[in-house]
Design an enzyme around this catalytic site. Structure first.
Site, PDB file in Angstrom:
ATOM      1  N   SER A  28      39.994  33.683  14.151  1.00  0.00           N
ATOM      2  CA  SER A  28      41.342  33.170  13.675  1.00  0.00           C
ATOM      3  C   SER A  28      41.820  34.100  12.489  1.00  0.00           C
ATOM      4  O   SER A  28      41.282  34.198  11.539  1.00  0.00           O
ATOM      5  CB  SER A  28      41.170  31.784  13.119  1.00  0.00           C
ATOM      6  OG  SER A  28      40.866  30.859  14.060  1.00  0.00           O
ATOM      7  N   HIS A  59      45.789  32.679  17.953  1.00  0.00           N
ATOM      8  CA  HIS A  59      44.867  33.622  18.900  1.00  0.00           C
ATOM      9  C   HIS A  59      45.893  34.298  20.022  1.00  0.00           C
ATOM     10  O   HIS A  59      46.434  33.314  20.743  1.00  0.00           O
ATOM     11  CB  HIS A  59      43.934  32.752  19.622  1.00  0.00           C
ATOM     12  CG  HIS A  59      42.867  32.334  18.706  1.00  0.00           C
ATOM     13  ND1 HIS A  59      41.819  32.680  18.520  1.00  0.00           N
ATOM     14  CD2 HIS A  59      42.824  30.897  17.990  1.00  0.00           C
ATOM     15  CE1 HIS A  59      41.040  32.195  17.484  1.00  0.00           C
ATOM     16  NE2 HIS A  59      41.922  31.079  17.076  1.00  0.00           N
ATOM     17  N   HIS A  81      37.347  28.557  22.510  1.00  0.00           N
ATOM     18  CA  HIS A  81      36.763  27.619  21.842  1.00  0.00           C
ATOM     19  C   HIS A  81      36.158  26.304  22.656  1.00  0.00           C
ATOM     20  O   HIS A  81      36.917  25.891  23.405  1.00  0.00           O
ATOM     21  CB  HIS A  81      37.485  27.159  20.612  1.00  0.00           C
ATOM     22  CG  HIS A  81      37.676  28.301  19.607  1.00  0.00           C
ATOM     23  ND1 HIS A  81      39.069  28.767  19.564  1.00  0.00           N
ATOM     24  CD2 HIS A  81      37.340  28.582  18.480  1.00  0.00           C
ATOM     25  CE1 HIS A  81      38.841  29.824  18.728  1.00  0.00           C
ATOM     26  NE2 HIS A  81      37.989  29.557  18.027  1.00  0.00           N
ATOM     27  N   TYR A  83      36.093  23.308  21.684  1.00  0.00           N
ATOM     28  CA  TYR A  83      37.025  22.363  21.366  1.00  0.00           C
ATOM     29  C   TYR A  83      38.394  22.089  22.049  1.00  0.00           C
ATOM     30  O   TYR A  83      39.085  21.294  22.238  1.00  0.00           O
ATOM     31  CB  TYR A  83      37.317  22.252  19.889  1.00  0.00           C
ATOM     32  CG  TYR A  83      38.054  23.520  19.393  1.00  0.00           C
ATOM     33  CD1 TYR A  83      39.481  23.582  19.598  1.00  0.00           C
ATOM     34  CD2 TYR A  83      37.523  24.074  18.422  1.00  0.00           C
ATOM     35  CE1 TYR A  83      40.155  24.520  18.996  1.00  0.00           C
ATOM     36  CE2 TYR A  83      38.188  25.412  17.910  1.00  0.00           C
ATOM     37  CZ  TYR A  83      39.742  25.612  18.211  1.00  0.00           C
ATOM     38  OH  TYR A  83      40.256  26.643  17.625  1.00  0.00           O
ATOM     39  N   GLU A  84      38.713  23.281  22.741  1.00  0.00           N
ATOM     40  CA  GLU A  84      39.759  23.429  23.612  1.00  0.00           C
ATOM     41  C   GLU A  84      39.677  22.757  24.800  1.00  0.00           C
ATOM     42  O   GLU A  84      40.471  22.403  25.759  1.00  0.00           O
ATOM     43  CB  GLU A  84      40.334  25.024  23.788  1.00  0.00           C
ATOM     44  CG  GLU A  84      40.671  25.606  22.515  1.00  0.00           C
ATOM     45  CD  GLU A  84      41.198  27.298  22.709  1.00  0.00           C
ATOM     46  OE1 GLU A  84      42.415  27.298  23.323  1.00  0.00           O
ATOM     47  OE2 GLU A  84      40.246  28.043  22.517  1.00  0.00           O
ATOM     48  N   ALA A 111      36.443  32.601  11.026  1.00  0.00           N
ATOM     49  CA  ALA A 111      36.825  31.690   9.746  1.00  0.00           C
ATOM     50  C   ALA A 111      35.811  30.592   9.713  1.00  0.00           C
ATOM     51  O   ALA A 111      35.576  29.982  10.700  1.00  0.00           O
ATOM     52  CB  ALA A 111      38.330  31.404   9.953  1.00  0.00           C
ATOM     53  N   MET A 209      33.415  26.580  14.262  1.00  0.00           N
ATOM     54  CA  MET A 209      33.385  26.022  15.365  1.00  0.00           C
ATOM     55  C   MET A 209      33.340  26.936  16.621  1.00  0.00           C
ATOM     56  O   MET A 209      33.750  26.629  17.855  1.00  0.00           O
ATOM     57  CB  MET A 209      34.847  25.211  15.825  1.00  0.00           C
ATOM     58  CG  MET A 209      35.247  24.261  14.500  1.00  0.00           C
ATOM     59  SD  MET A 209      36.834  23.734  14.748  1.00  0.00           S
ATOM     60  CE  MET A 209      37.119  23.006  12.974  1.00  0.00           C
ATOM     61  N   SER A 210      32.746  28.071  16.244  1.00  0.00           N
ATOM     62  CA  SER A 210      32.510  29.246  17.427  1.00  0.00           C
ATOM     63  C   SER A 210      31.252  29.787  17.344  1.00  0.00           C
ATOM     64  O   SER A 210      30.324  29.320  16.700  1.00  0.00           O
ATOM     65  CB  SER A 210      33.814  30.022  17.254  1.00  0.00           C
ATOM     66  OG  SER A 210      33.649  30.788  15.939  1.00  0.00           O
ATOM     67  N   ASN A 233      37.621  28.488   3.257  1.00  0.00           N
ATOM     68  CA  ASN A 233      38.142  27.168   2.425  1.00  0.00           C
ATOM     69  C   ASN A 233      36.438  26.807   2.068  1.00  0.00           C
ATOM     70  O   ASN A 233      35.532  27.168   2.647  1.00  0.00           O
ATOM     71  CB  ASN A 233      38.621  26.100   3.270  1.00  0.00           C
ATOM     72  CG  ASN A 233      37.971  25.836   4.486  1.00  0.00           C
ATOM     73  OD1 ASN A 233      37.926  26.681   5.603  1.00  0.00           O
ATOM     74  ND2 ASN A 233      36.952  24.662   4.601  1.00  0.00           N
ATOM     75  N   HIS A 246      45.117  24.446   8.721  1.00  0.00           N
ATOM     76  CA  HIS A 246      45.113  25.559   9.568  1.00  0.00           C
ATOM     77  C   HIS A 246      45.662  26.722   9.045  1.00  0.00           C
ATOM     78  O   HIS A 246      45.415  27.895   9.302  1.00  0.00           O
ATOM     79  CB  HIS A 246      45.343  25.451  11.032  1.00  0.00           C
ATOM     80  CG  HIS A 246      44.879  26.229  12.059  1.00  0.00           C
ATOM     81  ND1 HIS A 246      43.747  26.824  11.972  1.00  0.00           N
ATOM     82  CD2 HIS A 246      45.716  27.202  12.802  1.00  0.00           C
ATOM     83  CE1 HIS A 246      43.700  27.803  13.139  1.00  0.00           C
ATOM     84  NE2 HIS A 246      44.883  27.735  13.707  1.00  0.00           N
TER      85      HIS A 246
HETATM   86  N1  HPA Z   1      34.648  23.535   8.994  1.00  0.00           N
HETATM   87  C1  HPA Z   1      34.670  23.961  10.428  1.00  0.00           C
HETATM   88  N2  HPA Z   1      35.420  25.152  10.632  1.00  0.00           N
HETATM   89  C2  HPA Z   1      36.185  25.866   9.793  1.00  0.00           C
HETATM   90  C3  HPA Z   1      36.081  25.466   8.597  1.00  0.00           C
HETATM   91  C4  HPA Z   1      35.620  24.448   8.053  1.00  0.00           C
HETATM   92  O1  HPA Z   1      35.623  24.079   6.866  1.00  0.00           O
HETATM   93  N3  HPA Z   1      36.961  26.375   8.168  1.00  0.00           N
HETATM   94  C5  HPA Z   1      37.429  27.315   8.828  1.00  0.00           C
HETATM   95  N4  HPA Z   1      36.980  26.813  10.153  1.00  0.00           N
END
Ligand code: HPA
Length: 271
Positions: A28, A59, A81, A83-84, A111, A209-210, A233, A246
């Protein structure tokens, strides 16, 4: 499955006439790397037989072929992903296609949320190891013997030699970096404060998440792997009334992209 993989690899070889040595997966906000490539072909995922199509905002969804660091490479701008809603077979399909095209080394970026209290927003974390917290493993099911063994060994999942070179490149270019363990879980929710604390206690430094499914599949197929997480973050934000959006993830990733790109480019040059 192997027939579909071969069909897709053959299609791409014919379209591009290339045998890339390195594959790159861009996370991302990290798609900027392609601006450094001498691009020869861009192929939208929807135009590639058997390819899934990417849905998430941020994306782009195309394979980009060209040269980077003097080598032939293929980059995925946008990944699939879990989650998709994609199965693990779909999430990892492109990695297997890359292998069948001849790719020997896989470069992955993502990310991620920082769990290690020493980390700052915008840091690059060279991935030293990972923890699979997905409820599935991409290798579950009949083994694809043509790609790799039933019980792949995972003691050096991230190539130590490439990690060493990456650290030298970072130092030589005054790029601040961390190194650590990535924990991959399905999302799409970010973690609760308690989950962030748990993941850190489990031994992880960054969460996302990847990456884990793609890396497992790449190792199965005998590829060398290297990965960087951009810390977009921090876990502590979740305790401080500063929720992560996001938009923030994409914007921090975008500002870190040139540093990540430099490391990838010089590593690829060294292959
Ligand atoms: N958690 C999960 N996935 C992420 C995060 C997070 O804090 N930041 C960017 N992708």
């Amino acid at each position: 499955m192997i027939e579909k993989l071969k069909e897709t690899a053959e299609f791409l070889k014919k379209e591009t006439g290339m045998t890339p040595v390195a594959g790159i997966i861009l996370g991302s906000g990290l798609g900027g790397l392609v601006e450094e490539m001498e691009i020869s072909h861009k192929i939208a995922y929807e135009d590639i037989p058997n390819f899934p199509v990417s849905t998430v905002d941020g994306h782009d969804g195309q394979l980009i072929f060209g040269r980077l660091g003097g080598k032939d490479v293929v980059a995925m701008q946008g990944r699939f992903h879990y989650y998709e809603g994609y199965s693990m077979d779909k999430v990892t399909f492109p990695v297997r296609v890359m292998r069948l095209m001849g790719v020997e080394t896989l470069f992955v970026s993502n990310a991620a949320g920082g769990l290690n209290p020493a980390f700052e927003t915008g840091d690059l974390m060279i991935i030293r190891d990972h923890i699979n917290m997905f409820p599935d493993n991409p290798l579950r099911g009949p083994n694809l013997d043509e790609l790799g063994t039933r019980f792949p060994e995972m003691s050096e999942t991230y190539c130590k030699e490439l990690i060493g070179r990456a650290k030298r490149i970072a130092v030589d270019n005054n790029i601040r970096f961390q190194s650590g363990v990535y924990i991959g879980s399905p999302g799409p929710t970010l973690e609760t404060p308690a989950e962030y604390r748990m993941f850190h206690k489990l031994g992880a430094d960054a969460t996302g998440m990847s990456t884990v499914p793609e890396i497992i599949t790449a190792r199965h197929a005998g590829m060398r792997c290297f990965g960087i997480s951009v810390i977009t973050n921090l876990a502590e934000q979740s305790e401080m009334d500063k929720p992560t959006t996001h938009e923030e993830v994409k914007s921090v990733a975008g500002s870190a992209a040139p540093r990540m790109t430099l490391i990838f480019r010089e590593l690829i040059e060294s292959l």
